[in-house]
Design an enzyme around this catalytic site. Structure first.
Site, PDB file in Angstrom:
ATOM      1  N   TYR A  56      45.937   7.432  41.949  1.00  0.00           N
ATOM      2  CA  TYR A  56      46.880   8.434  42.474  1.00  0.00           C
ATOM      3  C   TYR A  56      46.760   8.556  43.995  1.00  0.00           C
ATOM      4  O   TYR A  56      47.769   8.633  44.705  1.00  0.00           O
ATOM      5  CB  TYR A  56      46.637   9.799  41.809  1.00  0.00           C
ATOM      6  CG  TYR A  56      47.781  10.775  42.006  1.00  0.00           C
ATOM      7  CD1 TYR A  56      48.790  10.909  41.053  1.00  0.00           C
ATOM      8  CD2 TYR A  56      47.876  11.546  43.161  1.00  0.00           C
ATOM      9  CE1 TYR A  56      49.850  11.785  41.244  1.00  0.00           C
ATOM     10  CE2 TYR A  56      48.937  12.420  43.365  1.00  0.00           C
ATOM     11  CZ  TYR A  56      49.916  12.532  42.400  1.00  0.00           C
ATOM     12  OH  TYR A  56      50.970  13.397  42.609  1.00  0.00           O
ATOM     13  N   LYS A  62      54.558   6.805  43.528  1.00  0.00           N
ATOM     14  CA  LYS A  62      54.146   5.596  44.248  1.00  0.00           C
ATOM     15  C   LYS A  62      55.247   4.912  45.065  1.00  0.00           C
ATOM     16  O   LYS A  62      54.947   4.097  45.951  1.00  0.00           O
ATOM     17  CB  LYS A  62      53.602   4.563  43.233  1.00  0.00           C
ATOM     18  CG  LYS A  62      52.239   4.898  42.714  1.00  0.00           C
ATOM     19  CD  LYS A  62      51.170   4.564  43.743  1.00  0.00           C
ATOM     20  CE  LYS A  62      49.826   5.130  43.410  1.00  0.00           C
ATOM     21  NZ  LYS A  62      49.523   6.395  44.080  1.00  0.00           N
ATOM     22  N   PRO A  97      58.988   7.622  38.761  1.00  0.00           N
ATOM     23  CA  PRO A  97      58.374   8.496  39.765  1.00  0.00           C
ATOM     24  C   PRO A  97      57.097   9.212  39.329  1.00  0.00           C
ATOM     25  O   PRO A  97      56.453   9.870  40.150  1.00  0.00           O
ATOM     26  CB  PRO A  97      59.480   9.519  40.074  1.00  0.00           C
ATOM     27  CG  PRO A  97      60.409   9.475  38.911  1.00  0.00           C
ATOM     28  CD  PRO A  97      60.310   8.107  38.326  1.00  0.00           C
TER      29      PRO A  97
HETATM   30  P1  RFL Z   1      65.636   3.587  50.172  1.00  0.00           P
HETATM   31  O1  RFL Z   1      65.033   4.897  50.499  1.00  0.00           O
HETATM   32  O2  RFL Z   1      66.498   3.481  48.967  1.00  0.00           O
HETATM   33  O3  RFL Z   1      66.448   3.123  51.457  1.00  0.00           O
HETATM   34  C1  RFL Z   1      67.336   2.030  51.433  1.00  0.00           C
HETATM   35  C2  RFL Z   1      68.355   2.222  52.528  1.00  0.00           C
HETATM   36  O4  RFL Z   1      69.197   1.076  52.610  1.00  0.00           O
HETATM   37  C3  RFL Z   1      70.538   1.510  52.752  1.00  0.00           C
HETATM   38  N1  RFL Z   1      71.406   0.405  52.287  1.00  0.00           N
HETATM   39  C4  RFL Z   1      72.078  -0.409  53.123  1.00  0.00           C
HETATM   40  N2  RFL Z   1      72.194  -0.443  54.471  1.00  0.00           N
HETATM   41  C5  RFL Z   1      72.967  -1.408  55.035  1.00  0.00           C
HETATM   42  N3  RFL Z   1      73.652  -2.315  54.298  1.00  0.00           N
HETATM   43  C6  RFL Z   1      73.584  -2.330  52.951  1.00  0.00           C
HETATM   44  N4  RFL Z   1      74.267  -3.231  52.246  1.00  0.00           N
HETATM   45  C7  RFL Z   1      72.765  -1.343  52.300  1.00  0.00           C
HETATM   46  N5  RFL Z   1      72.470  -1.048  51.007  1.00  0.00           N
HETATM   47  C8  RFL Z   1      71.652   0.002  51.024  1.00  0.00           C
HETATM   48  C9  RFL Z   1      70.617   2.781  51.920  1.00  0.00           C
HETATM   49  O5  RFL Z   1      71.698   3.604  52.301  1.00  0.00           O
HETATM   50  C10 RFL Z   1      69.267   3.401  52.237  1.00  0.00           C
HETATM   51  O6  RFL Z   1      69.327   4.240  53.372  1.00  0.00           O
HETATM   52  O7  RFL Z   1      64.508   2.444  50.025  1.00  0.00           O
HETATM   53  P2  RFL Z   1      63.067   2.289  50.730  1.00  0.00           P
HETATM   54  O8  RFL Z   1      63.171   2.459  52.211  1.00  0.00           O
HETATM   55  O9  RFL Z   1      62.510   1.053  50.158  1.00  0.00           O
HETATM   56  O10 RFL Z   1      62.226   3.536  50.227  1.00  0.00           O
HETATM   57  C11 RFL Z   1      61.848   3.681  48.885  1.00  0.00           C
HETATM   58  C12 RFL Z   1      61.753   5.165  48.500  1.00  0.00           C
HETATM   59  O11 RFL Z   1      62.939   5.822  48.889  1.00  0.00           O
HETATM   60  C13 RFL Z   1      61.513   5.360  47.005  1.00  0.00           C
HETATM   61  O12 RFL Z   1      60.597   4.412  46.517  1.00  0.00           O
HETATM   62  C14 RFL Z   1      60.955   6.758  46.692  1.00  0.00           C
HETATM   63  O13 RFL Z   1      61.906   7.751  46.997  1.00  0.00           O
HETATM   64  C15 RFL Z   1      60.560   6.867  45.236  1.00  0.00           C
HETATM   65  N6  RFL Z   1      60.112   8.206  44.850  1.00  0.00           N
HETATM   66  C16 RFL Z   1      58.847   8.639  45.157  1.00  0.00           C
HETATM   67  N7  RFL Z   1      58.005   7.854  45.862  1.00  0.00           N
HETATM   68  C17 RFL Z   1      56.768   8.301  46.214  1.00  0.00           C
HETATM   69  O14 RFL Z   1      56.031   7.564  46.860  1.00  0.00           O
HETATM   70  N8  RFL Z   1      56.322   9.581  45.895  1.00  0.00           N
HETATM   71  C18 RFL Z   1      57.102  10.419  45.185  1.00  0.00           C
HETATM   72  O15 RFL Z   1      56.679  11.558  44.969  1.00  0.00           O
HETATM   73  C19 RFL Z   1      58.396   9.952  44.765  1.00  0.00           C
HETATM   74  N9  RFL Z   1      59.215  10.770  44.079  1.00  0.00           N
HETATM   75  C20 RFL Z   1      60.971   9.080  44.193  1.00  0.00           C
HETATM   76  C21 RFL Z   1      60.494  10.356  43.810  1.00  0.00           C
HETATM   77  C22 RFL Z   1      62.295   8.728  43.918  1.00  0.00           C
HETATM   78  C23 RFL Z   1      63.114   9.620  43.275  1.00  0.00           C
HETATM   79  N10 RFL Z   1      64.448   9.201  43.067  1.00  0.00           N
HETATM   80  C24 RFL Z   1      65.559  10.000  43.372  1.00  0.00           C
HETATM   81  C25 RFL Z   1      64.716   7.795  42.827  1.00  0.00           C
HETATM   82  C26 RFL Z   1      61.295  11.250  43.143  1.00  0.00           C
HETATM   83  C27 RFL Z   1      62.601  10.885  42.853  1.00  0.00           C
HETATM   84  C28 RFL Z   1      63.418  11.890  42.087  1.00  0.00           C
HETATM   85  C1  PHB Z   2      58.137  15.326  44.298  1.00  0.00           C
HETATM   86  O1  PHB Z   2      59.355  15.077  44.431  1.00  0.00           O
HETATM   87  O2  PHB Z   2      57.597  16.273  44.898  1.00  0.00           O
HETATM   88  C2  PHB Z   2      57.327  14.484  43.383  1.00  0.00           C
HETATM   89  C3  PHB Z   2      57.951  13.502  42.634  1.00  0.00           C
HETATM   90  C4  PHB Z   2      57.188  12.718  41.773  1.00  0.00           C
HETATM   91  C5  PHB Z   2      55.827  12.938  41.664  1.00  0.00           C
HETATM   92  C6  PHB Z   2      55.207  13.909  42.432  1.00  0.00           C
HETATM   93  C7  PHB Z   2      55.969  14.689  43.299  1.00  0.00           C
HETATM   94  O3  PHB Z   2      55.078  12.201  40.798  1.00  0.00           O
END
Ligand code: RFL
Ligand code: PHB
Length: 400
Positions: A394, A306, A302
């Site tokens: 970024y 991206k 993260p």
């Molecule tokens: P998701 O959000 O994981 O959604 C997938 C969905 O599919 C469902 N699913 C199913 N449904 C039906 N049948 C099945 N067999 C299934 N298996 C799974 C799930 O329940 C879910 O609802 O994927 P998607 O849509 O590709 O989105 C990706 C993003 O969620 C992810 O890349 C970001 O959250 C990553 N990320 C960040 N991305 C950014 O662009 N900017 C950020 O600042 C950023 N910070 C982060 C992040 C991810 C984090 N974690 C927790 C991984 C910070 C964190 C802490």
């Molecule tokens: C956020 O959760 O706000 C977040 C996560 C990863 C980043 C920036 C912001 O790199």
């Protein structure tokens, strides 16, 4: 059941895709294994690239984002008790990013879909994708029984489609429908994770702060003018409950310390969890009429913010390609889907890896590597070319 595009997963990728297809007059059905409340409250990304903001707005999903999102024109890098601001518009010809949480993007898209889109079925788990090589791929799914409607028994059914898009995240099932002998996986795990907290306190800085410290990385982010989101690098496998609230604040204070009088405000912690860190790419992102999008195909650590933005890029590429096929009869863009997406994916992988290794302290880091990190940071602070490279990546490369 029958539809043109079967979408597995209602994260940002699946929800936005359903919206883009609806706007293009193409019908779809979304299957989501979790319930609505879970999808709307899962704490994740916070940063939207300029291109993502433009896409959401053009899709008619930008009204609340435009009201409540916070435009950020820079970030701060902190190291050696020094502070360096990276000014995005000045370095990129006017680009910026927007702080608007993934939870809010999902809420907005779900509300639109339920109001005017096609079916969005919660508590409906895709079990397997079949016939990806044929003209009519199918998704077998299990739908949670509703008491009084169909008994409490779960119901199994089949969704027949012209195309299936796997938007089911890293733990989903759609990737498994691509034969192993046609697949290449590129992967790296990191020996640390992020302990993330939400706290009811105004952010101590008006822009994000990325801090490199000998004790490990720390990040200050936010969700609103009164809610802070903060992260600490912790060893892989750390249990969030092992950290007391006051220990978290003390550690954050140490890692954000500056030579001037900057202070970190404390407040009640309302949520804490640990996220592992991984880089992962699945090639190709398409097999026959099955397309992978978002975390189903690739994961970035993260640090570069991206993941969500890549998911948006994938579904925009798919929606454009399918629209083109419908308008011209040519499958050229659909055929190029995987290659088009992967070019952008690998740039994000490269940047996320660079940001991660620039700012985190590996458990076995040597003094030589510590000095190199500081030299890389000094280079960004001292060279407009190096700083521009960071600012361009970024704020995001243009889609397609
Ligand atoms: P998701 O959000 O994981 O959604 C997938 C969905 O599919 C469902 N699913 C199913 N449904 C039906 N049948 C099945 N067999 C299934 N298996 C799974 C799930 O329940 C879910 O609802 O994927 P998607 O849509 O590709 O989105 C990706 C993003 O969620 C992810 O890349 C970001 O959250 C990553 N990320 C960040 N991305 C950014 O662009 N900017 C950020 O600042 C950023 N910070 C982060 C992040 C991810 C984090 N974690 C927790 C991984 C910070 C964190 C802490
Ligand atoms: C956020 O959760 O706000 C977040 C996560 C990863 C980043 C920036 C912001 O790199």
């Amino acid at each position: 059941m029958r539809t043109t595009v079967g979408i597995i997963g209602a994260g940002p990728a699946g929800l936005l895709l359903a919206r883009l297809l609806h706007n293009a007059g193409i019908d779809s059905v979304v299957l989501e294994s979790r319930d609505r409340a879970y999808v709307e409250h899962r704490q994740r990304a916070g940063i939207l690239e300029q291109g993502t903001v433009d896409v959401l707005r053009a899709a008619g999903a930008g009204e609340r984002m435009d009201r409540e999102g916070l435009r950020h024109d820079g970030i701060e890098l902190r190291y050696d008790r020094k502070r360096h601001r990276v000014d995005f518009p000045a370095l990129t010809g006017g680009r910026s990013v927007t702080v608007y949480a993934q939870t809010e993007v999902c809420k907005d898209l779900i509300a639109l879909q339920l109001k005017e889109g096609g079916p969005l079925l919660f508590e409906t788990e895709a079990l397997v994708v079949e016939g990806a090589e044929t003209d009519s791929p199918r998704v077998r799914f299990r739908h949670k029984g509703v008491e009084g409607v169909d008994g409490v028994e779960d119901v199994e059914d089949v969704l027949e489609c012209d195309y299936v898009v796997g938007c089911d995240g890293f733990w989903g099932v759609s990737r498994m429908a691509i034969p192993a002998e046609l697949t290449r996986v590129f992967e790296r795990t990191y020996p640390f994770g992020w302990l993330g907290i939400l706290a009811d306190v105004a952010p101590s800085h008006d822009e994000l702060v990325y801090a490199r410290h000998d004790r490990g990385f720390a990040l200050l982010s936010m969700r609103s003018p009164s809610v802070s989101r903060l992260y600490l690098q912790v060893p892989e496998g750390t249990d969030a409950e092992a950290w007391r609230d006051d220990e978290i604040w003390t550690e954050l204070e140490r890692r954000f310390e500056t030579a001037d009088d900057w202070r970190l405000e404390r407040g009640p912690i309302t949520q804490k969890s640990v996220t592992p860190m991984r880089s992962y790419v699945h090639e190709p992102m398409r097999h026959g009429r099955l397309f992978l999008a978002g975390d189903a195909a690739h994961i970035v650590p993260p640090t570069g913010a991206k993941g969500l933005n890549l998911a948006v890029g994938d579904v925009v590429t798919f929606a454009r390609a399918l629209t083109y096929e419908r308008e011209t009869g040519s499958s050229e863009l659909l055929d190029g889907y995987s290659a088009t997406c992967l070019r952008r994916v690998w740039q994000a992988e490269r940047f996320s890896y660079d940001m991660t290794t620039l700012l985190h302290r590996a458990p076995d880091a040597t003094p030589f590597e510590d000095r190199l990190q500081l030299a890389r940071l000094e280079r960004i602070a001292g060279s407009r070319a190096a700083e521009t490279d960071l600012a361009e990546a970024y704020t995001g490369f243009p889609f397609g």
